[in-house]
Design a protein around this motif. Structure first.
Motif, PDB file in Angstrom:
ATOM      1  N   LYS A 124       0.957  -1.174   0.025  1.00 37.47           N
ATOM      2  CA  LYS A 124      -0.045   0.098  -0.079  1.00 37.47           C
ATOM      3  C   LYS A 124       0.693   1.330  -0.073  1.00 37.47           C
ATOM      4  N   ILE A 125       0.314   2.235  -0.496  1.00 38.75           N
ATOM      5  CA  ILE A 125       0.801   3.568  -0.496  1.00 38.75           C
ATOM      6  C   ILE A 125      -0.236   4.542   0.488  1.00 38.75           C
ATOM      7  N   ILE A 126       0.488   5.123   1.396  1.00 37.53           N
ATOM      8  CA  ILE A 126      -0.366   6.165   2.299  1.00 37.53           C
ATOM      9  C   ILE A 126       0.086   7.604   1.957  1.00 37.53           C
ATOM     10  N   TYR A 127      -0.861   8.549   1.747  1.00 36.52           N
ATOM     11  CA  TYR A 127      -0.476   9.928   1.747  1.00 36.52           C
ATOM     12  C   TYR A 127      -0.839  10.490   3.008  1.00 36.52           C
ATOM     13  N   TYR A 128      -0.078  11.126   3.682  1.00 39.86           N
ATOM     14  CA  TYR A 128      -0.162  12.006   4.949  1.00 39.86           C
ATOM     15  C   TYR A 128      -0.170  13.546   4.624  1.00 39.86           C
ATOM     16  N   ALA A 129      -0.741  14.300   5.762  1.00 43.73           N
ATOM     17  CA  ALA A 129      -0.811  15.575   5.686  1.00 43.73           C
ATOM     18  C   ALA A 129      -0.322  16.185   7.123  1.00 43.73           C
ATOM     19  N   GLU A 130       0.735  16.871   7.080  1.00 46.78           N
ATOM     20  CA  GLU A 130       0.997  17.307   8.462  1.00 46.78           C
ATOM     21  C   GLU A 130       0.997  18.688   8.646  1.00 46.78           C
ATOM     22  N   ASN A 131       0.235  19.216   9.481  1.00 46.45           N
ATOM     23  CA  ASN A 131      -0.043  20.868   9.593  1.00 46.45           C
ATOM     24  C   ASN A 131       1.093  21.239  10.726  1.00 46.45           C
TER      25      ASN A 131
END
Length: 127
Positions: free
Chosen positions: A36-43
């Motif tokens: 799998k490939i997971i996209y993360y967003a970090e503020n």
């Protein structure tokens, strides 16, 4: 002539570097797992930010091409989407990310009215 081509290539390279940077306030990371490939967003700011996020992909089990709008709380990291590649397929994926501040959002207020017209047709009365 070769000096001109070298200068032009160097100039275009230096201009394109800022275009490849992360959206302001949000760091997008891609984590590749076993299947799998997971996209993360970090503020990384002290304010909540809204993120418009869309992945253009081919060769994955589920279509990731649907855009999403997520609120990323201050100083947090949030998983956006998980891509599962199809076996035996070539995969490609790119993303588009647009960051907006929380106070610039369009929100529905209680004073706004939403009109919904429903027309019902009775097939017995059409004669």
């Amino acid at each position: 002539m070769n000096v001109f081509k070298l200068f032009t290539a160097l100039f275009l390279f230096t201009i394109s570097i800022p275009l490849q940077q992360q959206p302001e306030g949000i760091h997008i990371t891609v984590e590749k797992g076993h299947k799998k490939i997971i996209y993360y967003a970090e503020n990384v700011t002290d304010n909540d930010l809204d993120l418009f996020f869309k992945v253009n992909s081919t060769g994955f089990r589920r279509s990731a091409d649907r855009p999403m709008i997520e609120t990323i709380p201050a100083k947090t990291k949030k998983a956006l989407i998980t891509l599962i590649p199809l076996t035996g397929k070539d995969t490609t994926h790119t993303y588009i990310a647009v960051v907006t501040k929380k106070e610039h959002n369009i929100e529905l207020r209680k004073t706004d009215t939403i009109v919904k017209d429903v027309m019902r047709i009775d097939p017995r009365k059409q004669n």
